[in-house]
Design a protein around this motif. Structure first.
Motif, PDB file in Angstrom:
ATOM      1  N   ARG A   1      -7.583  -3.884 -10.150  1.00  0.00           N
ATOM      2  CA  ARG A   1      -6.465  -2.998  -9.796  1.00  0.00           C
ATOM      3  C   ARG A   1      -6.742  -2.266  -8.477  1.00  0.00           C
ATOM      4  NH1 ARG A   1      -2.018  -0.377 -11.778  1.00  0.00           N
ATOM      5  NH2 ARG A   1      -1.745   1.770 -11.096  1.00  0.00           N
ATOM      6  N   ILE A   2      -7.976  -1.849  -8.269  1.00  0.00           N
ATOM      7  CA  ILE A   2      -8.336  -1.159  -7.030  1.00  0.00           C
ATOM      8  C   ILE A   2      -8.094  -2.075  -5.826  1.00  0.00           C
ATOM      9  CG2 ILE A   2     -10.301  -0.286  -5.690  1.00  0.00           C
ATOM     10  CD1 ILE A   2     -11.409   0.821  -8.364  1.00  0.00           C
ATOM     11  N   HIS A   3      -8.509  -3.325  -5.950  1.00  0.00           N
ATOM     12  CA  HIS A   3      -8.297  -4.288  -4.857  1.00  0.00           C
ATOM     13  C   HIS A   3      -6.804  -4.544  -4.632  1.00  0.00           C
ATOM     14  CE1 HIS A   3     -12.345  -5.565  -3.767  1.00  0.00           C
ATOM     15  NE2 HIS A   3     -12.669  -5.623  -5.057  1.00  0.00           N
ATOM     16  N   ALA A   4      -6.053  -4.698  -5.717  1.00  0.00           N
ATOM     17  CA  ALA A   4      -4.619  -4.986  -5.614  1.00  0.00           C
ATOM     18  C   ALA A   4      -3.870  -3.835  -4.955  1.00  0.00           C
ATOM     19  CB  ALA A   4      -4.041  -5.265  -6.997  1.00  0.00           C
ATOM     20  N   ILE A   5      -4.202  -2.610  -5.333  1.00  0.00           N
ATOM     21  CA  ILE A   5      -3.543  -1.439  -4.748  1.00  0.00           C
ATOM     22  C   ILE A   5      -3.836  -1.350  -3.254  1.00  0.00           C
ATOM     23  CG2 ILE A   5      -3.636   1.091  -4.658  1.00  0.00           C
ATOM     24  CD1 ILE A   5      -3.706   1.122  -7.688  1.00  0.00           C
ATOM     25  N   ALA A   6      -5.068  -1.696  -2.860  1.00  0.00           N
ATOM     26  CA  ALA A   6      -5.425  -1.658  -1.441  1.00  0.00           C
ATOM     27  C   ALA A   6      -4.574  -2.632  -0.635  1.00  0.00           C
ATOM     28  CB  ALA A   6      -6.909  -1.976  -1.273  1.00  0.00           C
ATOM     29  N   VAL A   7      -4.328  -3.824  -1.191  1.00  0.00           N
ATOM     30  CA  VAL A   7      -3.509  -4.818  -0.495  1.00  0.00           C
ATOM     31  C   VAL A   7      -2.062  -4.343  -0.390  1.00  0.00           C
ATOM     32  CG1 VAL A   7      -2.636  -7.193  -0.526  1.00  0.00           C
ATOM     33  CG2 VAL A   7      -4.984  -6.724  -1.227  1.00  0.00           C
ATOM     34  N   ILE A   8      -1.533  -3.816  -1.480  1.00  0.00           N
ATOM     35  CA  ILE A   8      -0.149  -3.334  -1.470  1.00  0.00           C
ATOM     36  C   ILE A   8       0.008  -2.142  -0.523  1.00  0.00           C
ATOM     37  CG2 ILE A   8       1.535  -2.085  -2.898  1.00  0.00           C
ATOM     38  CD1 ILE A   8       1.046  -4.077  -5.083  1.00  0.00           C
ATOM     39  N   ARG A   9      -0.999  -1.288  -0.489  1.00  0.00           N
ATOM     40  CA  ARG A   9      -0.972  -0.141   0.433  1.00  0.00           C
ATOM     41  C   ARG A   9      -0.855  -0.636   1.878  1.00  0.00           C
ATOM     42  NH1 ARG A   9      -2.453   4.927   2.122  1.00  0.00           N
ATOM     43  NH2 ARG A   9      -4.142   5.092   3.638  1.00  0.00           N
ATOM     44  N   LYS A  10      -1.686  -1.603   2.259  1.00  0.00           N
ATOM     45  CA  LYS A  10      -1.633  -2.137   3.621  1.00  0.00           C
ATOM     46  C   LYS A  10      -0.284  -2.797   3.896  1.00  0.00           C
ATOM     47  CE  LYS A  10      -5.635  -4.289   3.031  1.00  0.00           C
ATOM     48  NZ  LYS A  10      -6.804  -5.170   3.280  1.00  0.00           N
ATOM     49  N   HIS A  11       0.192  -3.572   2.924  1.00  0.00           N
ATOM     50  CA  HIS A  11       1.469  -4.268   3.104  1.00  0.00           C
ATOM     51  C   HIS A  11       2.606  -3.283   3.383  1.00  0.00           C
ATOM     52  CE1 HIS A  11       4.360  -7.603   2.298  1.00  0.00           C
ATOM     53  NE2 HIS A  11       5.138  -6.582   1.969  1.00  0.00           N
ATOM     54  N   ARG A  12       2.687  -2.239   2.594  1.00  0.00           N
ATOM     55  CA  ARG A  12       3.810  -1.304   2.724  1.00  0.00           C
ATOM     56  C   ARG A  12       3.678  -0.401   3.942  1.00  0.00           C
ATOM     57  NH1 ARG A  12       4.655  -0.253  -3.855  1.00  0.00           N
ATOM     58  NH2 ARG A  12       5.315  -2.423  -4.232  1.00  0.00           N
ATOM     59  N   LEU A  13       2.446  -0.100   4.342  1.00  0.00           N
ATOM     60  CA  LEU A  13       2.257   0.652   5.580  1.00  0.00           C
ATOM     61  C   LEU A  13       2.666  -0.192   6.783  1.00  0.00           C
ATOM     62  CD1 LEU A  13      -1.139   2.493   4.973  1.00  0.00           C
ATOM     63  CD2 LEU A  13       1.096   3.567   5.358  1.00  0.00           C
ATOM     64  N   TRP A  14       2.293  -1.475   6.776  1.00  0.00           N
ATOM     65  CA  TRP A  14       2.683  -2.342   7.885  1.00  0.00           C
ATOM     66  C   TRP A  14       4.194  -2.537   7.932  1.00  0.00           C
ATOM     67  CZ3 TRP A  14      -0.122  -2.657  11.847  1.00  0.00           C
ATOM     68  CH2 TRP A  14      -1.511  -2.760  11.781  1.00  0.00           C
ATOM     69  N   GLU A  15       4.821  -2.666   6.767  1.00  0.00           N
ATOM     70  CA  GLU A  15       6.290  -2.769   6.753  1.00  0.00           C
ATOM     71  C   GLU A  15       6.920  -1.538   7.390  1.00  0.00           C
ATOM     72  OE1 GLU A  15       7.704  -5.622   3.107  1.00  0.00           O
ATOM     73  OE2 GLU A  15       7.648  -3.469   2.731  1.00  0.00           O
ATOM     74  N   THR A  16       6.379  -0.370   7.048  1.00  0.00           N
ATOM     75  CA  THR A  16       6.916   0.888   7.595  1.00  0.00           C
ATOM     76  C   THR A  16       6.710   0.957   9.100  1.00  0.00           C
ATOM     77  OG1 THR A  16       6.398   1.966   5.495  1.00  0.00           O
ATOM     78  CG2 THR A  16       6.815   3.402   7.373  1.00  0.00           C
ATOM     79  N   PHE A  17       5.539   0.541   9.558  1.00  0.00           N
ATOM     80  CA  PHE A  17       5.256   0.531  10.995  1.00  0.00           C
ATOM     81  C   PHE A  17       6.215  -0.405  11.737  1.00  0.00           C
ATOM     82  CE2 PHE A  17       2.960  -1.612  14.505  1.00  0.00           C
ATOM     83  CZ  PHE A  17       2.779  -0.526  15.351  1.00  0.00           C
ATOM     84  N   LEU A  18       6.384  -1.595  11.212  1.00  0.00           N
ATOM     85  CA  LEU A  18       7.269  -2.571  11.850  1.00  0.00           C
ATOM     86  C   LEU A  18       8.708  -2.076  11.911  1.00  0.00           C
ATOM     87  CD1 LEU A  18       5.840  -5.742  10.073  1.00  0.00           C
ATOM     88  CD2 LEU A  18       5.665  -5.256  12.526  1.00  0.00           C
TER      89      LEU A  18
END
Length: 218
Positions: free
Chosen positions: A70-87
């Motif tokens: 779960r810790i690894h999965a949350i880290a990936v989702i965190r990066k994904h959603r931050l990059w979406e917001t940046f874009l």
């Protein structure tokens, strides 16, 4: 260090759990379907993830994330959603374009880059699709969300997220004027097929039950 494929499996498992607070596990076929692979391929990968202590997987049973998974999965989702917001916020991408690009950027390993990205964006809580962005401490806020299909006839509800992030769906609802924060008036519901007549920005449209079930409101 996990491979891109391994991270994708963990992410899908977390997303299944996130979509339903009562469902913290998934079947092999469900995972395979979301990742567009054969069930046998999914089974092989899940065995590897179990060996690494990232999932609990019983033969012919359900699969769930371990705490480490779960810790690894949350880290990936965190990066994904931050990059979406940046874009979306900084580079002018539309909300139907950001998902595919973020799928590539989410596998960047630099924690320093991710934390600076978060700070640069002002520590956003939600991405362009209305999904919660996990915090730096790995906290992912979840809440039971109501869909437009469940809205009471005659009420006006504000769109706060979408379930379907595919470009086709987002382009379709954009043409109707549906976007995060926009109010939608439920004018009529047709019992025959569950379709609805709605009004957005003074314009009426009829949407299917499937579309309504992919729009979250509050």
């Amino acid at each position: 260090m996990l491979s891109i494929t391994e991270e994708n499996y963990l992410k899908v498992l977390l997303q299944i759990a996130e979509e339903s607070t009562s469902q913290q596990e998934a079947g092999t076929n469900q995972i395979a379907s979301q990742l567009h692979v054969r069930p046998a391929t999914a089974t092989d990968m899940l065995k590897k993830l179990k060996e690494k202590g990232l999932v609990d997987h019983q033969k012919y049973g359900k699969i769930s994330l371990t705490e480490q998974g779960r810790i690894h999965a949350i880290a990936v989702i965190r990066k994904h959603r931050l990059w979406e917001t940046f874009l979306f916020d900084k580079l002018g991408f539309s909300w139907d374009e950001v998902h595919e690009v973020a799928e590539q950027l989410e596998h960047i390993k630099s924690e320093k880059l991710v934390e600076r990205l978060d700070r640069y964006l002002g520590y956003p809580q939600f991405d362009p699709h209305g999904d919660a962005i996990p915090s730096a401490k790995g906290i992912l806020l979840t809440e039971k969300r109501k869909t437009l299909a469940e809205a009471t006839l005659g009420t006006k509800k504000k769109v706060n997220a979408v379930k379907d992030n595919s470009p086709e769906f987002l382009q379709y609802v954009s043409q109707l004027g549906i976007a995060i924060g926009n109010p939608v008036l439920v004018k009529n519901r047709f019992d025959f097929d569950g379709s609805m007549e709605i009004e957005v920005d003074g314009k009426s449209a009829t949407i299917s039950q499937k579309v309504a079930e992919n729009i979250f409101i509050k």
